[in-house]
Design an enzyme around this catalytic site. Structure first.
Site, PDB file in Angstrom:
ATOM      1  N   ASN A   8       0.879  -1.171   0.000  1.00 38.04           N
ATOM      2  CA  ASN A   8       0.000   0.000   0.000  1.00 38.04           C
ATOM      3  C   ASN A   8       0.917   1.222   0.000  1.00 38.04           C
ATOM      4  OD1 ASN A   8      -1.761   2.070   0.455  1.00 38.04           O
ATOM      5  ND2 ASN A   8      -2.410   1.407   2.494  1.00 38.04           N
ATOM      6  N   HIS A  93      -9.594   1.220   5.007  1.00 34.54           N
ATOM      7  CA  HIS A  93      -8.311   1.479   5.670  1.00 34.54           C
ATOM      8  C   HIS A  93      -8.531   2.476   6.812  1.00 34.54           C
ATOM      9  CE1 HIS A  93      -4.198   2.624   6.447  1.00 34.54           C
ATOM     10  NE2 HIS A  93      -3.839   1.528   5.810  1.00 34.54           N
ATOM     11  N   GLU A  95      -6.864   4.885   7.812  1.00 33.25           N
ATOM     12  CA  GLU A  95      -6.624   6.299   7.453  1.00 33.25           C
ATOM     13  C   GLU A  95      -7.848   6.905   6.780  1.00 33.25           C
ATOM     14  OE1 GLU A  95      -2.942   5.600   5.398  1.00 33.25           O
ATOM     15  OE2 GLU A  95      -2.048   5.026   7.307  1.00 33.25           O
ATOM     16  N   GLU A 165      -5.248  -4.758  10.689  1.00 32.53           N
ATOM     17  CA  GLU A 165      -4.252  -3.703  10.853  1.00 32.53           C
ATOM     18  C   GLU A 165      -4.551  -2.916  12.126  1.00 32.53           C
ATOM     19  OE1 GLU A 165      -2.192  -2.581   6.905  1.00 32.53           O
ATOM     20  OE2 GLU A 165      -3.925  -1.277   7.141  1.00 32.53           O
ATOM     21  N   GLY A 171       2.633   2.467  10.756  1.00 33.51           N
ATOM     22  CA  GLY A 171       3.618   3.539  10.596  1.00 33.51           C
ATOM     23  C   GLY A 171       4.314   3.942  11.887  1.00 33.51           C
ATOM     24  N   SER A 211       3.616  -1.874  10.396  1.00 37.30           N
ATOM     25  CA  SER A 211       5.061  -1.815  10.666  1.00 37.30           C
ATOM     26  C   SER A 211       5.831  -3.080  10.296  1.00 37.30           C
ATOM     27  CB  SER A 211       5.326  -1.426  12.124  1.00 37.30           C
ATOM     28  OG  SER A 211       4.905  -0.093  12.347  1.00 37.30           O
ATOM     29  N   GLY A 232       2.923  -1.095   4.180  1.00 37.43           N
ATOM     30  CA  GLY A 232       2.931   0.322   3.804  1.00 37.43           C
ATOM     31  C   GLY A 232       4.344   0.789   3.505  1.00 37.43           C
ATOM     32  N   GLY A 233       4.937   1.500   4.466  1.00 36.70           N
ATOM     33  CA  GLY A 233       6.251   2.135   4.293  1.00 36.70           C
ATOM     34  C   GLY A 233       7.306   1.253   3.638  1.00 36.70           C
TER      35      GLY A 233
END
Ligand code: 13P
Length: 249
Positions: A8, A93, A95, A165, A171, A211, A232-233
């Site tokens: 993502n 999600h 967010e 999640e 994050g 993470s 993600g990251g």
């Protein structure tokens, strides 16, 4: 064991960078036994499609409108994504729930619209820190699951991947413990069994996100109860994402 490895990108990178990323990922994962899905921003989907065509990598979007079409300025419909060759869409999600005030009801509507248009859904659920500290994590996850899947039939679950999640792990560099992940995945499977059937509970694909990085990915994704990961990251670095995507779990 074959796993589902999903990226993502969130609101990161440019379409030009997507071209380089796609070419590199296609080459680096050509021998992978896993199912790989990349979810870049809408603006990158065309270029991603072009350079991932014929590779092991499938394409996903990060959002979809709950409406079919019409006067909804700024929205992107499921049929538009489908026409572009997108196969998956992330829905719910955290967010989008927290920063864009998406409700369980809207999430449910988006899932129905996506499935009706032949898209598969990556449904994100997970508790925030306050709920975990108040020992409400299980209740939150259960409610999100129940509300998201209202009116979805058992035969449609084939097109649904559930992504657990925990919001406090997104994050932050803090992952849930293997025990916590296992406990929550069991709860999700039990709830699916309760809502549908034991078979559905066993067969539903459940992935973890929060993470995951190049150091910790193997022990998390190797969990037998898990079908994969939503990253993600760490997915922004194509070398790292490719290592995770081609691992034998
Ligand atoms: P991070 O991997 O950056 O924690 O993000 C997880 C996530 O939100 C994926 O959807």
């Amino acid at each position: 064991m074959k796993k589902i490895i999903i990226s993502n990108f969130k609101m990161n990178t440019t379409p030009s960078e997507m071209k380089t990323y796609s070419m590199a990922l296609a080459t680096k994962t050509s021998e992978s036994k896993n199912q790989i899905i990349v979810c870049p921003p809408f603006t990158h989907l065309c270029v991603a499609k072009q350079f991932l065509d014929g590779s092991k990598v499938s394409l996903g979007a990060q959002n979809v409108s709950s409406e079919e079409k019409g006067a909804f300025t700024g929205e992107v419909s499921a049929s538009m994504l489908k026409d572009l060759g997108v196969e998956y869409v992330i829905v719910g999600h955290s967010e989008r729930r927290t920063k864009f005030k998406e409700t369980d009801r809207l999430v449910n509507k988006k899932i129905k619209t996506a499935l009706a248009n032949g898209l598969k859904v990556i449904l994100c659920i997970g508790e925030d820190l306050a709920s975990r500290q108040a020992k409400q994590a299980c209740a939150v996850v259960k409610k999100e699951l129940d509300d998201a899947l209202k009116g979805i039939y058992e035969n449609e679950l084939e097109g649904v991947i559930i992504a657990y999640e925990p919001i406090w792990a997104i994050g932050t560099g803090k992952t849930a413990t293997l025990k916590d992940i296992q406990k929550m995945v069991e709860l999700i499977r039990k709830e699916i069994a309760y809502l549908y059937s034991d078979k559905a509970g066993q067969q539903i694909n459940v992935v973890y996100g929060g993470s995951i990085d190049i150091q910790n990915y193997k022990k998390i994704i190797s969990l037998a109860c898990l079908n994969g990961a939503l990253i993600g990251g760490a997915s922004l670095n194509v070398d790292n994402f490719a290592v995770i995507a081609r691992e034998n779990y």
